[in-house]
Enzyme design. Structure first.
Site, PDB file in Angstrom:
ATOM      1  N   GLY A 122       0.824  -1.203   0.000  1.00 56.66           N
ATOM      2  CA  GLY A 122       0.000   0.000   0.000  1.00 56.66           C
ATOM      3  C   GLY A 122       0.856   1.250   0.000  1.00 56.66           C
ATOM      4  CD  GLU A 150       4.130  -2.309   9.375  1.00 56.33           C
ATOM      5  OE1 GLU A 150       3.075  -1.641   9.418  1.00 56.33           O
ATOM      6  OE2 GLU A 150       5.107  -1.966   8.673  1.00 56.33           O
ATOM      7  CD  GLU A 164       2.817   3.591   5.206  1.00 52.79           C
ATOM      8  OE1 GLU A 164       3.933   3.386   5.728  1.00 52.79           O
ATOM      9  OE2 GLU A 164       1.995   2.671   5.017  1.00 52.79           O
TER      10      GLU A 164
END
Length: 880
Positions: free
Chosen positions: A267, A326, A304
């Protein structure tokens, strides 16, 4: 059978690196066909040399070694070996300067890992192990260095030259070339390295941090996409502000850059100061992006950016700790999106995703702990378990500690470990210290795989007014873990009386709490909780806000579920009660279909559906969630032996019955959601559009000409992609002449927009019409289909095999053969994408004997392929 052996890496075998790299100087002479990379590495030993000298081993793949110097002197061939994925220097001194020059071919790099070409630009993807495809290096996350990068390229084809950090110098070179020098003052592992070069334009803004620093914000795209970046830029500013307010985290460089790339395996990527994004998570305009697209961009931009602290400033010691960054950052982006959107609707969406994708992973041969024990290919552990179950583990910590202590734990984590590569253990210890709690049992969430099941029973003693809730936890066996120890589980509950009033919760032996929600902590296999002061047997409201990633078993009656749907204060429980009702109804129909009966949808269900549809008190976004039936994939999880055809028939029967019996209410609800003004993505009406399109899909389910007319009218008159696609989706599933007319008109209008054409491919791949696979096979030869582009593969091959249960699992096995062919085709082009396509085969044991045999044959055919990539080999072998 395929006989090659791929090396397995084990968590237990971790050892510190023999050599550390203190500084990295890289010089790139960029060219799509042949790029030269010169590196200068300042290296020192990290072991006791008195116990004997150890060689320096640097990772490298797909590299041509041009020269190798140690402390300025060309190394003799006898002192090093290059090949088999490594460069080995046999007798290096204690500290030294190593200079390595390599050649690579970005254009030939179809794996999209390392430095590769995407359209008019060159870009990098180095997570997890792509840096070794650029130059020889100790390519592991616990080797952190300060980087300086010089980029040189043709100024005409590559006017923009970007790398991590701050721009130090730029200028012209002879022969129409130019250069740019970038320096990143923060130590980082090689997986966070990034370079982008190409003919790009950018939009920009400035952000003032909480300490008063000015940060330049820049989003780079191809010129044709310059008008589609405003939402991404606004989302970035919101994310920066939110992270300061919620976690006290301030950005640390002078510039923050985002680049949109059409060819990307993931992504997006959080490279320090230079994020490289899949274009679908940057580009948006009202004409081309749906409401869901806008929300996804906001979420991924936030994700991000939040990595700057949870992943970059503090990174993973080794790849087994991947959820350290994550899972934690998934939790942070979910909280950000909940604050930006609707918190209840966001929570429901997150649970839907977890149940549809992660729960099946937990119940498959691919099940693994949030912190895995071993891997063959690390890319295979960028999984739903590591990310989304990992995020739920963080949420449970917040639930157990409370928001205040959780924030204190985050602050302590940042204070202790800034600039370090650490483990999950250090994060949980910071939480334990801040919350003054023993979280040793909680660590089982990181080390045990599988989805726990909570079986709940209750008892009420009228004479004493004591209500007893008994909870038993269990977890089914998973690969390598036959037996599980009890988890530490937060179970958030409430109690309602028969009038729908929530009762104050007082546990026996405690002073009155008065709260209507209580978090019970489960630590044993079976525990009982006695509540006092209860006048009549209550209805338990269990797992409020989905307080733990578990499956819940409790014998709710239809009256209980109706009460929870209409009266519970917790939005998740209200939604869940409706989903449980729907599952009960649909699975009852499945059993009738399998028995050869004539199934009918119960009147009570249609009645409650209609009541909910016309409930004016409900938020429209929540109502759309509540009226959406469980997906066929989730329904499949309710069966011991999955019957995709019966599930599809039963669910479609419910949809058609709702469409026929509640036609007037659906038309009325759709009309009430009609826009009063032109579309704007920030108009707050996304929930109305979602409900309007859901009503249209129910009206279309019986296939009436009137509904087809409604869909065509909406398709032709829509002023936004949400409504255009909503109408086209219903037509794509309709066997009528208007289907082809609408699909062709949509293609003609949007053929030059890659992101929109991805949607066009997906709609056809997910159609439940019997001829869908034939259409998918035709689309493989469509001029716009490109097997080298991951988004295009996901939109056609992935959409058909992962989202179209009934057609993919056709009893003849044509869908299986199709997927096997595409995996083998992708194996030599992009192994990472090939491996991700393999997931549907991992569930082969859950189906009937005929389908089992057909899927097993495809797995065996894949494993027999010569030269099978380790990504694909690992998942295929585990699936068998």
């Amino acid at each position: 059978m395929h006989t090659c052996q791929h090396q397995t890496v084990y968590q237990k075998d971790y050892s510190a690196p023999d050599y550390l790299v203190e500084t990295v100087e890289l010089s790139f002479d960029l060219d799509p066909e042949l790029t030269w990379v010169a590196s200068r590495l300042k290296i020192r030993s990290n072991y006791d040399r008195a116990q004997g000298l150890r060689p320096l081993v640097l990772d490298g793949e797909e590299l041509t070694l041009v020269s190798l110097k140690l402390d300025g002197v060309e190394l003799e061939p006898a002192r090093y070996t290059a090949g088999d994925g490594a460069l080995t220097v046999t007798d290096p001194p204690e500290s030294f300067l190593l200079e390595v020059t390599t050649q690579i071919s970005p254009k030939a790099n179809s794996a999209l890992s390392g430095l590769y070409a995407s359209g008019p630009m060159l870009c990098t993807q180095c997570e997890a192990e792509g840096f070794r495809r650029i130059t020889y290096f100790t390519d592991r996350p616990d080797v952190m260095a300060v980087y300086t990068v010089i980029l040189k390229a043709d100024k005409g084809s590559c006017p923009v030259l970007l790398a991590n950090g701050n721009l130090v110098e730029k200028g012209d070179l002879p022969d129409g070339r130019h250069f740019a020098t970038w320096h990143d003052p923060f130590k980082k592992p090689s997986y966070l390295f990034a370079v982008v070069a190409g003919d790009l334009v950018h939009i920009s803004d400035r952000f003032t941090t909480m300490s008063g620093r000015q940060v330049n914000l820049e989003i780079y795209v191809e010129e044709k996409n310059q008008g589609k970046c405003d939402h991404a830029l606004r989302s970035l500013i919101e994310a920066m502000r939110w992270d300061e307010e919620q976690f006290g985290r301030e950005y640390d460089l002078d510039t923050y850059m985002v680049v949109a790339v059409d060819d990307f395996n993931m992504g997006a990527m959080e490279n320090k100061g230079l994020n490289v994004f899949n274009s679908r998570y940057v580009l948006a305009s009202p004409e081309t992006a749906t409401d869901d697209d806008y929300q996804a961009i906001e979420e991924v931009i936030g994700h991000e950016y939040f990595h700057n602290w949870t992943g970059n400033r503090i990174t993973c010691r080794d790849w087994f700790q991947l959820s350290l960054k994550e899972g934690l950052t998934i939790f942070r982006d979910q909280e950000f999106s909940a604050d930006m959107q609707s918190r209840p609707v966001k929570r429901i969406a997150d649970v839907r995703l977890l149940r549809s994708s992660q729960f099946p992973e937990d119940a498959s041969p691919l099940a693994h702990p949030v912190r895995p024990d071993s891997y063959v290919e690390i890319n295979n552990f960028y999984s739903m378990t590591v990310y989304h179950k990992g995020g739920e583990v963080i949420r449970m910590l917040q639930t157990l500690l409370g928001r205040e202590a959780f924030r204190a734990g985050m602050d302590l984590y940042f204070e202790r470990h800034d600039g370090q590569a650490v483990r999950v253990d250090e994060f949980v210890q910071a939480m334990a210290d801040a919350g003054k709690r023993d979280l040793s049992q909680f660590m089982r969430w990181y080390n045990q795989s599988g989805t726990p099941v909570l079986t709940v029973s209750d008892d009420f003693d009228q004479a004493s007014g004591v209500y007893t809730l008994t909870v038993t936890q269990s977890c089914p066996p998973t690969p390598g873990q036959a037996e599980k120890e009890p988890f530490h589980i937060p179970l958030s509950i409430g109690l309602l009386n028969r009038q729908g009033r929530e009762l104050p919760l007082q546990l026996e032996g405690e002073k009155s709490q008065g709260a209507i929600t209580r978090v019970l902590e489960l630590r044993q296999e079976t525990q009982s909780f006695r509540f006092t002061g209860i006048a009549s047997k209550p209805v338990p409201s269990l797992l409020r806000n989905f307080s733990a990633p578990v499956k819940l078993v409790y014998p709710y009656s239809q009256d209980d579920l109706t009460l929870l749907m209409t009266s519970d204060s917790d939005p998740f429980v209200r939604w869940e009660a409706g989903q449980v009702q729907a599952v009960q109804v649909i699975m009852g129909l499945v059993r009738e279909i399998q028995a050869g009966g004539t199934p009918t949808v119960p009147e009570a269900f249609i009645g409650s559906f209609g009541t909910l549809l016309t409930d004016q008190r409900q938020d429209r976004a929540f109502l759309a969630e509540a009226l959406t039936l469980p997906a066929e994939g989730y329904l499949a999880e309710q069966m011991k032996v999955i019957d995709p055809a019966a599930i599809h028939e039963a669910r479609e029967l419910v949809r058609a019955t709702v469409g026929e019996r509640l036609r007037a209410q659906l038309v009325g609800a759709r009309a009430a959601c009609a826009p009063k003004s032109p579309y704007h993505p920030d108009d707050g009406l996304a929930g109305c559009r979602r409900l309007k399109n859901l009503c249209l899909s129910y009206l279309m389910a019986p296939g009436s000409r009137e509904a087809i007319g409604m869909a065509m009218e909406q398709f032709k008159n829509a002023d936004n992609m949400t409504d255009s696609l909503g109408a086209l989706a219903t037509l794509a599933g309709c066997d009528c002449p208007e289907r082809e007319e609408a699909l062709e008109a949509f293609y003609r209008k949007w053929r030059d927009d890659r992101g929109v054409i991805d949607k066009w491919f997906s709609l056809q791949a997910t159609s439940r019409l019997p001829q869908t696979l034939d259409r998918v096979l035709e689309l493989l030869d469509h001029p716009d289909f490109d097997i080298r582009n991951p988004n295009r593969v996901r939109s056609l091959v992935g959409a058909f095999s992962q989202a179209n249960q009934v057609r993919f699992h056709d009893a003849e096995g044509r869908g299986y053969r199709f997927l096997g062919d595409q995996i083998l085709r992708l194996n030599g082009i992009n192994p990472q994408i090939a491996a991700r396509m393999l997931t549907p085969f991992s569930r082969w044991r859950r189906f009937d004997a005929g389908r089992q045999e057909l899927m097993k044959k495809e797995l065996e055919r894949i494993l027999a392929e010569p030269g099978l990539a380790r990504d694909v080999y690992e998942l295929a072998a585990k699936s068998l």
